[in-house]
Write a protein that holds these residues in place. Structure first.
Motif, PDB file in Angstrom:
ATOM      1  N   THR A   1     -42.250 -23.044  53.700  1.00  0.00           N
ATOM      2  CA  THR A   1     -41.358 -22.459  53.634  1.00  0.00           C
ATOM      3  C   THR A   1     -39.817 -23.583  53.723  1.00  0.00           C
ATOM      4  OG1 THR A   1     -41.958 -20.504  54.646  1.00  0.00           O
ATOM      5  CG2 THR A   1     -39.650 -20.619  54.354  1.00  0.00           C
ATOM      6  N   ALA A   2     -39.707 -24.590  54.360  1.00  0.00           N
ATOM      7  CA  ALA A   2     -38.881 -25.410  54.054  1.00  0.00           C
ATOM      8  C   ALA A   2     -39.111 -25.890  53.409  1.00  0.00           C
ATOM      9  CB  ALA A   2     -39.119 -26.337  55.602  1.00  0.00           C
ATOM     10  N   SER A   3     -40.475 -26.868  52.353  1.00  0.00           N
ATOM     11  CA  SER A   3     -40.783 -27.542  51.702  1.00  0.00           C
ATOM     12  C   SER A   3     -41.286 -27.430  50.371  1.00  0.00           C
ATOM     13  CB  SER A   3     -42.070 -28.368  51.408  1.00  0.00           C
ATOM     14  OG  SER A   3     -42.893 -27.309  52.107  1.00  0.00           O
ATOM     15  N   ARG A   4     -41.405 -26.074  50.187  1.00  0.00           N
ATOM     16  CA  ARG A   4     -41.264 -24.983  48.824  1.00  0.00           C
ATOM     17  C   ARG A   4     -39.650 -24.423  48.170  1.00  0.00           C
ATOM     18  NH1 ARG A   4     -46.119 -24.775  46.505  1.00  0.00           N
ATOM     19  NH2 ARG A   4     -45.933 -22.884  45.458  1.00  0.00           N
ATOM     20  N   LEU A   5     -38.678 -23.991  49.907  1.00  0.00           N
ATOM     21  CA  LEU A   5     -38.435 -23.159  49.174  1.00  0.00           C
ATOM     22  C   LEU A   5     -36.706 -23.772  49.576  1.00  0.00           C
ATOM     23  CD1 LEU A   5     -39.506 -19.761  50.252  1.00  0.00           C
ATOM     24  CD2 LEU A   5     -39.373 -20.727  47.858  1.00  0.00           C
ATOM     25  N   GLY A   6     -36.526 -24.908  50.480  1.00  0.00           N
ATOM     26  CA  GLY A   6     -35.587 -25.125  51.228  1.00  0.00           C
ATOM     27  C   GLY A   6     -34.735 -24.027  51.882  1.00  0.00           C
ATOM     28  N   GLN A   7     -35.608 -23.551  52.774  1.00  0.00           N
ATOM     29  CA  GLN A   7     -35.635 -22.378  53.534  1.00  0.00           C
ATOM     30  C   GLN A   7     -35.857 -22.249  55.483  1.00  0.00           C
ATOM     31  OE1 GLN A   7     -33.357 -20.085  52.466  1.00  0.00           O
ATOM     32  NE2 GLN A   7     -33.032 -20.920  50.640  1.00  0.00           N
TER      33      GLN A   7
ATOM     34  N   ALA B   1     -49.541 -34.154  53.043  1.00  0.00           N
ATOM     35  CA  ALA B   1     -51.381 -34.362  52.860  1.00  0.00           C
ATOM     36  C   ALA B   1     -52.291 -35.528  53.014  1.00  0.00           C
ATOM     37  CB  ALA B   1     -51.693 -33.079  51.515  1.00  0.00           C
ATOM     38  N   ARG B   2     -51.343 -36.027  52.303  1.00  0.00           N
ATOM     39  CA  ARG B   2     -52.293 -37.404  51.097  1.00  0.00           C
ATOM     40  C   ARG B   2     -52.116 -38.035  52.619  1.00  0.00           C
ATOM     41  NH1 ARG B   2     -55.812 -38.081  46.802  1.00  0.00           N
ATOM     42  NH2 ARG B   2     -54.700 -36.933  45.370  1.00  0.00           N
ATOM     43  N   VAL B   3     -50.822 -38.634  53.276  1.00  0.00           N
ATOM     44  CA  VAL B   3     -50.639 -39.589  54.404  1.00  0.00           C
ATOM     45  C   VAL B   3     -51.740 -39.282  55.559  1.00  0.00           C
ATOM     46  CG1 VAL B   3     -48.913 -40.518  55.700  1.00  0.00           C
ATOM     47  CG2 VAL B   3     -48.825 -40.323  53.341  1.00  0.00           C
ATOM     48  N   ALA B   4     -51.889 -37.546  55.807  1.00  0.00           N
ATOM     49  CA  ALA B   4     -52.188 -37.542  56.795  1.00  0.00           C
ATOM     50  C   ALA B   4     -53.925 -37.977  56.455  1.00  0.00           C
ATOM     51  CB  ALA B   4     -52.387 -35.372  56.999  1.00  0.00           C
ATOM     52  N   LEU B   5     -54.359 -37.337  55.106  1.00  0.00           N
ATOM     53  CA  LEU B   5     -56.018 -37.649  54.685  1.00  0.00           C
ATOM     54  C   LEU B   5     -55.942 -38.872  55.149  1.00  0.00           C
ATOM     55  CD1 LEU B   5     -56.375 -35.444  51.858  1.00  0.00           C
ATOM     56  CD2 LEU B   5     -57.527 -35.568  54.046  1.00  0.00           C
ATOM     57  N   GLU B   6     -55.680 -40.202  54.387  1.00  0.00           N
ATOM     58  CA  GLU B   6     -54.824 -41.803  54.519  1.00  0.00           C
ATOM     59  C   GLU B   6     -55.182 -42.282  56.015  1.00  0.00           C
ATOM     60  OE1 GLU B   6     -52.338 -44.847  52.143  1.00  0.00           O
ATOM     61  OE2 GLU B   6     -51.168 -43.643  53.946  1.00  0.00           O
ATOM     62  N   ALA B   7     -54.536 -41.032  57.206  1.00  0.00           N
ATOM     63  CA  ALA B   7     -54.861 -41.608  58.503  1.00  0.00           C
ATOM     64  C   ALA B   7     -56.054 -41.428  59.258  1.00  0.00           C
ATOM     65  CB  ALA B   7     -54.019 -40.675  58.984  1.00  0.00           C
ATOM     66  N   GLY B   8     -56.868 -41.355  58.314  1.00  0.00           N
ATOM     67  CA  GLY B   8     -58.280 -40.414  58.641  1.00  0.00           C
ATOM     68  C   GLY B   8     -58.154 -39.271  59.688  1.00  0.00           C
ATOM     69  N   PHE B   9     -57.571 -38.242  59.254  1.00  0.00           N
ATOM     70  CA  PHE B   9     -57.727 -36.972  59.658  1.00  0.00           C
ATOM     71  C   PHE B   9     -58.456 -35.917  59.112  1.00  0.00           C
ATOM     72  CE2 PHE B   9     -53.540 -38.104  61.234  1.00  0.00           C
ATOM     73  CZ  PHE B   9     -53.693 -37.325  62.855  1.00  0.00           C
ATOM     74  N   ASP B  10     -59.943 -35.243  59.526  1.00  0.00           N
ATOM     75  CA  ASP B  10     -60.660 -34.374  59.504  1.00  0.00           C
ATOM     76  C   ASP B  10     -59.929 -32.778  59.163  1.00  0.00           C
ATOM     77  OD1 ASP B  10     -61.013 -33.619  62.064  1.00  0.00           O
ATOM     78  OD2 ASP B  10     -62.803 -34.617  62.009  1.00  0.00           O
ATOM     79  N   CYS B  11     -58.999 -32.400  59.996  1.00  0.00           N
ATOM     80  CA  CYS B  11     -58.941 -31.272  59.569  1.00  0.00           C
ATOM     81  C   CYS B  11     -57.073 -30.791  59.205  1.00  0.00           C
ATOM     82  CB  CYS B  11     -59.345 -30.176  60.712  1.00  0.00           C
ATOM     83  SG  CYS B  11     -59.025 -28.385  60.146  1.00  0.00           S
ATOM     84  N   LEU B  12     -56.903 -30.377  58.744  1.00  0.00           N
ATOM     85  CA  LEU B  12     -54.734 -30.511  58.282  1.00  0.00           C
ATOM     86  C   LEU B  12     -54.477 -28.988  58.018  1.00  0.00           C
ATOM     87  CD1 LEU B  12     -54.906 -31.960  54.478  1.00  0.00           C
ATOM     88  CD2 LEU B  12     -54.609 -32.865  57.327  1.00  0.00           C
ATOM     89  N   TYR B  13     -52.829 -29.000  58.833  1.00  0.00           N
ATOM     90  CA  TYR B  13     -52.498 -27.329  58.634  1.00  0.00           C
ATOM     91  C   TYR B  13     -51.776 -27.186  58.199  1.00  0.00           C
ATOM     92  CZ  TYR B  13     -50.004 -23.937  61.146  1.00  0.00           C
ATOM     93  OH  TYR B  13     -49.522 -22.196  61.680  1.00  0.00           O
ATOM     94  N   GLN B  14     -51.408 -26.079  57.385  1.00  0.00           N
ATOM     95  CA  GLN B  14     -50.780 -26.104  56.217  1.00  0.00           C
ATOM     96  C   GLN B  14     -49.875 -24.717  57.401  1.00  0.00           C
ATOM     97  OE1 GLN B  14     -51.433 -24.232  52.242  1.00  0.00           O
ATOM     98  NE2 GLN B  14     -50.209 -22.526  52.736  1.00  0.00           N
ATOM     99  N   SER B  15     -48.424 -25.598  57.704  1.00  0.00           N
ATOM    100  CA  SER B  15     -47.696 -25.128  58.726  1.00  0.00           C
ATOM    101  C   SER B  15     -46.769 -24.010  57.490  1.00  0.00           C
ATOM    102  CB  SER B  15     -47.483 -25.684  59.655  1.00  0.00           C
ATOM    103  OG  SER B  15     -45.429 -25.066  59.537  1.00  0.00           O
ATOM    104  N   GLY B  16     -46.418 -22.347  58.195  1.00  0.00           N
ATOM    105  CA  GLY B  16     -45.951 -21.279  57.683  1.00  0.00           C
ATOM    106  C   GLY B  16     -44.142 -22.129  57.605  1.00  0.00           C
ATOM    107  N   ALA B  17     -44.152 -22.878  58.577  1.00  0.00           N
ATOM    108  CA  ALA B  17     -42.536 -23.070  58.999  1.00  0.00           C
ATOM    109  C   ALA B  17     -42.191 -24.252  58.049  1.00  0.00           C
ATOM    110  CB  ALA B  17     -41.783 -23.112  60.331  1.00  0.00           C
TER     111      ALA B  17
END
Length: 325
Positions: free
Chosen positions: A74-80, A55-71
């Motif tokens: 799930t991968a980053s928080r649970l490793g699943q 998220a920090r890197v996306a903001l640094e790149a200048g994106f003005d909207c972010l998408y919190q992907s479910g996939a």
């Protein structure tokens, strides 16, 4: 300002009419800002983020909207894998962190199937709004869902899908003071029941109050163009995953085809796998991380994470904890 009356039996909220968001400065409220972006010219490009670093890197790149992907969540928080393992609490916890980083930047969040029946869907909406999410998409897969770009998907009936949409709309509209929270109806039925059924489901979802239509797995440019035309004037979201069901449309190509939002769900997650894999293999082989660090020292890393903002805040408040870092 004249606002056309809706068709009989179709959900309509005069306060949320897109015409109301055409003028004026962009709001500091993320949901309102997202509605302004949808009402005004230009496609909304939202890279998929999976954690605080992405998220920090996306903001640094200048994106003005972010998408919190479910996939990705799930991968980053649970490793699943993305097969209905993550819970509402997992998604809300991730959203609270991401939305706090730069609260005026809209975050669109995956809400899977809403995590249950109408009461669960309503609870999901309210918790997402409280977390600071600007909009969410809710789909028509069965509860034991899977990533939209995997095979073997199953979908619920039209009516059950519409029940989810209606519950989300009712929950949003019941928030005291009014909420601009954006509700995105997503269908995964194209690969199961065909494109005609998918478009029909999205038309019905729009009539039930969905602000945006999301058709998963559009396989050709012609199908995307025809879908956009069939659903007009509702904005259409397209999801691009490299190697997935949808061709690797660029943002510019998707805009020319009429899409209003494009998300790249796994852009950070897949890049992270490649980068971390290379770093780990290098460390295992050489016994040092010097090469993979590429000259980034701890301070430079923390600056990407917002160190300078923390230092500035401390100084403005009269603190002296970070005079030397």
């Amino acid at each position: 300002m004249e606002i056309e009356a809706p068709r009989s039996g179709v959900y309509y909220n005069a306060r949320l009419d897109p015409k109301n968001y055409l003028e004026g400065p962009l709001s500091h409220n993320a949901a309102t800002r997202l509605r302004q972006m949808l009402a005004r010219p230009g496609i909304v490009c939202a890279p998929g983020i999976c954690d605080g670093i992405s998220a920090r890197v996306a903001l640094e790149a200048g994106f003005d909207c972010l998408y919190q992907s479910g996939a990705a969540t799930t991968a980053s928080r649970l490793g699943q894998p993305d097969v209905a393992i993550a819970t509402l609490n997992d998604f809300v916890g991730a959203a609270q962190m991401v939305c706090s980083l730069q609260p005026s930047v809209p975050v669109i969040a995956d809400a899977d199937t809403g995590f249950g029946g109408p009461a669960n869907v309503a609870r999901t909406v309210k918790q997402y709004v409280s977390a600071g999410v600007a909009g969410m998409h809710i789909e028509d897969q069965v509860q034991t869902k899977r990533c939209g770009h995997l095979m073997g998907k199953q979908v619920v009936s039209r009516e059950e899908f519409l029940t989810r949409i209606r519950a989300a709309v009712i929950a949003r509209d019941s928030i005291p003071g009014g909420s601009d929270f954006v509700i995105i109806g997503r269908t995964d039925s194209a690969q199961v029941l065909g494109m005609d059924e998918a478009v029909t489901r999205l038309k019905l979802a729009a009539d039930a109050g969905a602000d945006v239509c999301f058709i998963e797995g559009v396989k050709t440019e012609e199908l995307l163009r025809s879908t956009v035309a069939a659903l007009a004037p509702k904005p259409v979201l397209v999801n691009v995953i490299s190697g997935g069901l949808t061709p690797s449309f660029t943002t510019q190509e998707a805009e020319r085809m009429g899409a209003k939002i494009i998300i790249f769900s796994l852009v950070s997650s897949v890049a992270m796998v490649h980068a971390v894999r290379d770093a780990m293999r290098s460390l295992k082989k050489t016994g040092t991380d010097f090469t993979s660090a590429r000259g980034m020292d701890p301070k430079a890393f923390f600056e990407v994470m917002g160190l300078n903002e923390v230092i500035e805040l401390d100084a403005r408040a009269g603190g002296s904890a970070f005079q030397v870092v």
